[in-house]
Write an enzyme that holds these catalytic residues in place. Structure first.
Site, PDB file in Angstrom:
ATOM      1  N   LEU A 128      13.665  -4.696   2.099  1.00  0.00           N
ATOM      2  CA  LEU A 128      12.236  -4.483   1.960  1.00  0.00           C
ATOM      3  C   LEU A 128      12.029  -3.005   1.672  1.00  0.00           C
ATOM      4  O   LEU A 128      12.749  -2.152   2.202  1.00  0.00           O
ATOM      5  CB  LEU A 128      11.489  -4.854   3.245  1.00  0.00           C
ATOM      6  CG  LEU A 128      11.413  -6.334   3.625  1.00  0.00           C
ATOM      7  CD1 LEU A 128      10.677  -6.493   4.950  1.00  0.00           C
ATOM      8  CD2 LEU A 128      10.741  -7.162   2.539  1.00  0.00           C
ATOM      9  N   ASP A 129      11.040  -2.698   0.845  1.00  0.00           N
ATOM     10  CA  ASP A 129      10.708  -1.294   0.601  1.00  0.00           C
ATOM     11  C   ASP A 129      10.361  -0.614   1.920  1.00  0.00           C
ATOM     12  O   ASP A 129       9.876  -1.260   2.854  1.00  0.00           O
ATOM     13  CB  ASP A 129       9.507  -1.183  -0.338  1.00  0.00           C
ATOM     14  CG  ASP A 129       9.831  -1.611  -1.757  1.00  0.00           C
ATOM     15  OD1 ASP A 129      11.018  -1.644  -2.113  1.00  0.00           O
ATOM     16  OD2 ASP A 129       8.882  -1.922  -2.504  1.00  0.00           O
ATOM     17  N   MET A 130      10.587   0.673   1.970  1.00  0.00           N
ATOM     18  CA  MET A 130      10.280   1.452   3.160  1.00  0.00           C
ATOM     19  C   MET A 130       8.865   1.184   3.660  1.00  0.00           C
ATOM     20  O   MET A 130       8.628   1.016   4.858  1.00  0.00           O
ATOM     21  CB  MET A 130      10.431   2.952   2.858  1.00  0.00           C
ATOM     22  CG  MET A 130      10.020   3.872   3.998  1.00  0.00           C
ATOM     23  SD  MET A 130       9.837   5.582   3.450  1.00  0.00           S
ATOM     24  CE  MET A 130       8.333   5.459   2.468  1.00  0.00           C
TER      25      MET A 130
END
Length: 221
Positions: A65-67
């Site tokens: 998942l993106d930050m």
């Protein structure tokens, strides 16, 4: 615009939430802003997998998942499990959905966004729509609520899993996700202190007993 230089990500002050654990895998709830895997800079070593490996040395990422995105992730605890789960992702057997708050109100209550995506090398880490050489990318969506402030709560069901797919697709149809610092229109990036995107549900076949596993994470916004 030149390629973006790596930037320092402040360590996330929230803890990972362990949703499920057995001898083969973990399911976690990743907070934002937390990297899934360590960044290139020494200051960016804090990450979900780094924290997990302190207690589970064999843990490895199956997906990311993106930050700035919070929500559910499945973590493999062995190489065979990693291969099994990765194959499910590749064959699109895994089901997942996200909730988001987007700017404005889509005309239709549900629909599909089919726009091919490719890395925008001159503006990395951004992605862009490219009909000539982009990879096929499909997102299904459903409007859950039309909010009093003129924005909308939307559920996204990505069929493909391209980098930044939901952010690019929503922006391309004129309804960027609030709080997004990469893809925005007007003041959408200033309407929230965080990216309003959460991995809400995750489903897959257990690599050992082959039973269907389904998880849901409460949406924090």
């Amino acid at each position: 615009m030149p390629v973006s230089a790596p930037h320092i990500v402040p360590p996330c002050q929230e803890d990972l939430a362990l949703i499920y654990r057995d001898n083969w895998l973990l399911v976690i709830n990743k907070p934002e802003p937390m990297l899934s895997t360590p960044g290139r800079l020494p200051e960016n070593r804090d990450s979900a997998i780094g924290r997990l490996q302190l207690d589970y040395p064999s843990a490895s990422l199956v997906h990311r998942l993106d930050m700035a995105t919070s929500g559910l992730m499945v973590i493999a605890l062995s190489k065979p499990v990693h291969r099994h789960l990765s194959m499910q992702f590749q064959q699109r057997q895994v089901t997942k959905s996200y909730q988001a708050i987007v700017q404005g109100q889509p005309t239709q209550d549900s629909g599909e966004i089919s726009l091919p995506l490719i890395t925008d090398w001159e503006h990395r880490p951004r992605q862009k729509v490219c009909f000539a050489s982009g990879k096929p990318s499909l997102t299904r969506y459903q409007v859950l609520e039309r909010l009093p402030d003129g924005n909308s709560r939307v559920r996204f069901m990505p069929v493909t899993g391209r980098s930044h797919q939901l952010r690019v697709h929503s922006c391309e149809i004129g309804h960027p996700i609030l709080g997004c610092q990469l893809y925005y229109q007007g003041d959408s990036q200033r309407q929230s202190h965080r990216l309003m995107l959460h991995a809400e549900t995750l489903g897959f076949y257990h690599p050992q007993h082959q039973g269907w596993m389904s998880f849901r994470s409460p949406v924090p916004f």
